[in-house]
Design an enzyme around this catalytic site. Sequence first.
Site, PDB file in Angstrom:
ATOM      1  N   GLY A  31       0.803  -1.218   0.000  1.00 28.15           N
ATOM      2  CA  GLY A  31       0.000   0.000   0.000  1.00 28.15           C
ATOM      3  C   GLY A  31       0.836   1.268   0.000  1.00 28.15           C
ATOM      4  O   GLY A  31       2.036   1.257  -0.278  1.00 28.15           O
ATOM      5  N   GLY A  36       5.412   3.882  -9.012  1.00 32.42           N
ATOM      6  CA  GLY A  36       6.050   2.575  -9.235  1.00 32.42           C
ATOM      7  C   GLY A  36       5.016   1.459  -9.169  1.00 32.42           C
ATOM      8  O   GLY A  36       4.951   0.590 -10.055  1.00 32.42           O
ATOM      9  N   HIS A  37       4.198   1.466  -8.113  1.00 30.28           N
ATOM     10  CA  HIS A  37       3.149   0.433  -8.002  1.00 30.28           C
ATOM     11  C   HIS A  37       2.175   0.520  -9.178  1.00 30.28           C
ATOM     12  O   HIS A  37       1.735  -0.493  -9.719  1.00 30.28           O
ATOM     13  CB  HIS A  37       2.319   0.639  -6.722  1.00 30.28           C
ATOM     14  CG  HIS A  37       3.081   0.502  -5.451  1.00 30.28           C
ATOM     15  ND1 HIS A  37       3.292   1.559  -4.597  1.00 30.28           N
ATOM     16  CD2 HIS A  37       3.655  -0.570  -4.867  1.00 30.28           C
ATOM     17  CE1 HIS A  37       3.971   1.155  -3.548  1.00 30.28           C
ATOM     18  NE2 HIS A  37       4.210  -0.132  -3.678  1.00 30.28           N
ATOM     19  N   GLN A  61       7.321  -9.687   7.791  1.00 35.37           N
ATOM     20  CA  GLN A  61       8.566  -9.328   7.115  1.00 35.37           C
ATOM     21  C   GLN A  61       9.269  -8.129   7.755  1.00 35.37           C
ATOM     22  O   GLN A  61      10.251  -7.640   7.224  1.00 35.37           O
ATOM     23  CB  GLN A  61       8.334  -9.096   5.621  1.00 35.37           C
ATOM     24  CG  GLN A  61       7.497  -7.872   5.271  1.00 35.37           C
ATOM     25  CD  GLN A  61       7.132  -7.850   3.792  1.00 35.37           C
ATOM     26  OE1 GLN A  61       6.288  -8.609   3.328  1.00 35.37           O
ATOM     27  NE2 GLN A  61       7.769  -6.988   3.026  1.00 35.37           N
ATOM     28  N   LYS A 150      13.081  -2.821  -8.299  1.00 36.71           N
ATOM     29  CA  LYS A 150      13.732  -2.148  -7.171  1.00 36.71           C
ATOM     30  C   LYS A 150      14.017  -3.150  -6.052  1.00 36.71           C
ATOM     31  O   LYS A 150      15.060  -3.114  -5.433  1.00 36.71           O
ATOM     32  CB  LYS A 150      12.884  -0.994  -6.636  1.00 36.71           C
ATOM     33  CG  LYS A 150      13.639  -0.239  -5.539  1.00 36.71           C
ATOM     34  CD  LYS A 150      12.921   0.980  -5.073  1.00 36.71           C
ATOM     35  CE  LYS A 150      11.841   0.670  -4.087  1.00 36.71           C
ATOM     36  NZ  LYS A 150      12.313   0.223  -2.772  1.00 36.71           N
ATOM     37  N   ASP A 151      13.058  -4.050  -5.830  1.00 35.33           N
ATOM     38  CA  ASP A 151      13.239  -5.097  -4.817  1.00 35.33           C
ATOM     39  C   ASP A 151      13.797  -6.337  -5.508  1.00 35.33           C
ATOM     40  O   ASP A 151      13.171  -7.398  -5.547  1.00 35.33           O
ATOM     41  CB  ASP A 151      11.907  -5.378  -4.118  1.00 35.33           C
ATOM     42  CG  ASP A 151      11.421  -4.162  -3.356  1.00 35.33           C
ATOM     43  OD1 ASP A 151      12.097  -3.748  -2.408  1.00 35.33           O
ATOM     44  OD2 ASP A 151      10.384  -3.589  -3.744  1.00 35.33           O
ATOM     45  N   SER A 186       9.619   4.936  -3.773  1.00 34.39           N
ATOM     46  CA  SER A 186       9.425   4.026  -2.638  1.00 34.39           C
ATOM     47  C   SER A 186       8.451   4.679  -1.675  1.00 34.39           C
ATOM     48  O   SER A 186       8.477   5.909  -1.503  1.00 34.39           O
ATOM     49  CB  SER A 186      10.769   3.804  -1.920  1.00 34.39           C
ATOM     50  OG  SER A 186      10.550   3.273  -0.633  1.00 34.39           O
ATOM     51  N   SER A 187       7.623   3.867  -1.047  1.00 35.11           N
ATOM     52  CA  SER A 187       6.705   4.429  -0.038  1.00 35.11           C
ATOM     53  C   SER A 187       7.497   5.072   1.095  1.00 35.11           C
ATOM     54  O   SER A 187       7.014   5.967   1.771  1.00 35.11           O
ATOM     55  CB  SER A 187       5.796   3.337   0.517  1.00 35.11           C
ATOM     56  OG  SER A 187       5.140   2.686  -0.542  1.00 35.11           O
TER      57      SER A 187
HETATM   58  O1  PAF Z   1       7.348  -5.501  -2.124  1.00 30.89           O
HETATM   59  C1  PAF Z   1       6.460  -5.424  -1.252  1.00 30.89           C
HETATM   60  O2  PAF Z   1       5.744  -4.448  -1.163  1.00 30.89           O
HETATM   61  C2  PAF Z   1       6.256  -6.568  -0.287  1.00 30.89           C
HETATM   62  O3  PAF Z   1       7.462  -7.146   0.083  1.00 30.89           O
HETATM   63  C3  PAF Z   1       5.288  -7.647  -0.810  1.00 30.89           C
HETATM   64  C4  PAF Z   1       5.835  -8.332  -2.059  1.00 30.89           C
HETATM   65  C5  PAF Z   1       3.947  -7.009  -1.119  1.00 30.89           C
HETATM   66  C6  PAF Z   1       5.072  -8.717   0.254  1.00 30.89           C
HETATM   67  O4  PAF Z   1       4.559  -8.178   1.418  1.00 30.89           O
END
Ligand code: PAF
Length: 288
Positions: A31, A36-37, A61, A150-151, A186-187
């Site tokens: 969220g 980017g999203h 996480q 990015k990730d 990035s958030s």
């Molecule tokens: O990249 C993210 O925002 C998070 O790591 C994900 C993939 C939604 C898992 O919580």
Amino acid sequence: MQIVHTKAEVRAAVAAARARGARIALVPTMGYLHEGHLSLVRRAREQAGWVGVSLFVNPLQFGPGEDLERYPRDLARDAELAAGAGADLLFAPGAAEMYPDGAPRVAVVPEQGAEALCGRARPGHFRGVLTVVAKLFGIFSPDVAVFGQKDFQQAALIGRMVRGLDLPVALDVAPTVREPDGLAMSSRNRYLTPEQRVQARALSQALARGRALFAAGETDAEAVRSAVRTRLAEAGVEVEYVELVDAATLEPLRRLVPGAVCAVAARVGTTRLIDNTVFPAGEGALPL
Ligand code: PAF
């Protein structure tokens, strides 16, 4: 766009979309959506007749002392943005919906690759990511799932999970979307003060310096690493790591070859930022 909070509602919506013959795409997010999203949602839209976006700040996480509590949240804003980008459904579950037993009794643990790069400072992080992503795959049963470059380590480990567990989902990795000055979206950028926002440009600038060295013929990983570190240090950001790794194995490289990934993590003030680049192009096909 539907906004739902339970797994049963997602399953019903997916079943209805499948009954119409739609291909199903999933964009997992935590969220506080940014461009980017939204680029991931639009990319999903191009590949599928039905697009689901999940929005869940996954406690599993986050480590102790990380930003779980203060992670930005704004469901109304996210819903508007996701709908505008073409999502059909937004799944925003509470923690009890995702983890009804509290701490999960089953988790997905990466056997290799999670201890490097971000995993060093964030032990258990990728166990949390893989566990929630596996659950989301189970809930949506998507044909395709879209993640951002990015990730990069996250995308690589999800790729391994999909192959290792024979999960029937195709993965798509989209290029990092950047601010006009190069900062990866990035958030967490919203935590930066105006001064820190200027300092944060050093990440993409340092990576560009690495790319330029490679383009000029430098293949010694240590030389490139040191140049990237120097640029970060000049900007006064606290370097967590600068690594040059093989995109497939995540193993450190001594000699650079096309396709090598230079990944950085640094703290700007108290905000931890990450970025990466693929040599020579910047963004690139990652072997998932
Ligand atoms: O990249 C993210 O925002 C998070 O790591 C994900 C993939 C939604 C898992 O919580």
